[in-house]
Design a protein around this motif. Structure first.
Motif, PDB file in Angstrom:
ATOM      1  N   ALA A 179       2.744   7.687   2.781  1.00  0.00           N
ATOM      2  CA  ALA A 179       3.187   6.222   2.654  1.00  0.00           C
ATOM      3  C   ALA A 179       3.879   6.028   4.053  1.00  0.00           C
ATOM      4  N   ASP A 180       4.690   7.091   4.556  1.00  0.00           N
ATOM      5  CA  ASP A 180       5.339   6.930   5.704  1.00  0.00           C
ATOM      6  C   ASP A 180       4.312   7.014   6.829  1.00  0.00           C
ATOM      7  N   SER A 205       3.942   5.540  -5.692  1.00  0.00           N
ATOM      8  CA  SER A 205       3.811   5.609  -7.193  1.00  0.00           C
ATOM      9  C   SER A 205       2.887   6.328  -7.554  1.00  0.00           C
ATOM     10  N   SER A 206       2.146   7.236  -6.734  1.00  0.00           N
ATOM     11  CA  SER A 206       0.903   8.178  -7.109  1.00  0.00           C
ATOM     12  C   SER A 206       1.260   9.427  -6.977  1.00  0.00           C
ATOM     13  N   PRO A 207       0.085  10.204  -7.305  1.00  0.00           N
ATOM     14  CA  PRO A 207       0.321  11.844  -6.871  1.00  0.00           C
ATOM     15  C   PRO A 207       0.453  12.048  -5.486  1.00  0.00           C
ATOM     16  N   ALA A 225       0.976  -1.197   0.086  1.00  0.00           N
ATOM     17  CA  ALA A 225       0.063  -0.019  -0.045  1.00  0.00           C
ATOM     18  C   ALA A 225       0.755   1.357  -0.045  1.00  0.00           C
ATOM     19  N   ALA A 226       1.949   1.335   0.839  1.00  0.00           N
ATOM     20  CA  ALA A 226       2.732   2.513   0.881  1.00  0.00           C
ATOM     21  C   ALA A 226       3.486   2.647  -0.581  1.00  0.00           C
TER      22      ALA A 226
END
Length: 101
Positions: A95-96, A87-89, A81-82
């Motif tokens: 993510a952290d 990889s997204s905008p 998921a992170a």
């Protein structure tokens, strides 16, 4: 809750799982339940979470213990998921947050 005539309110948004029993007038009780979150946790537990409500057979709004709340935690692929966030905008800080809980 009072305006809606609700005795039990389940909600999210704050990502902090909790159960509050709120005394109301005439000896009644209301229950405010934050179910937690899957993703962006704010309670130091990176796992997902949900709630099971256990309502006694003879439930009464005058018995604050007639509703029991069970908080369930479960594992999921946090790293996957992170990486999808990275990889997204979306900002990498999200993510952290997943990784740290």
């Amino acid at each position: 809750m009072e305006g809606a005539g609700a005795d039990v309110l389940c909600f999210g948004h704050t990502h902090q799982p909790y159960h509050r029993i709120l005394p109301a007038e005439d000896g009644y009780y209301r229950h405010a339940i934050n179910i937690g979150s899957v993703g962006k946790p704010k309670d130091k537990d990176p796992g997902g979470g949900y709630v099971l409500l256990h309502i006694n057979e003879n439930s009464s709004v005058k018995d604050k213990n007639s509703l029991q709340v069970e908080f369930i935690r479960f594992a999921y692929d946090i790293e996957k998921a992170a990486q999808a966030i990275e990889s997204s905008p979306l900002p990498n800080e999200y993510a952290d947050m997943l990784r740290k809980g």
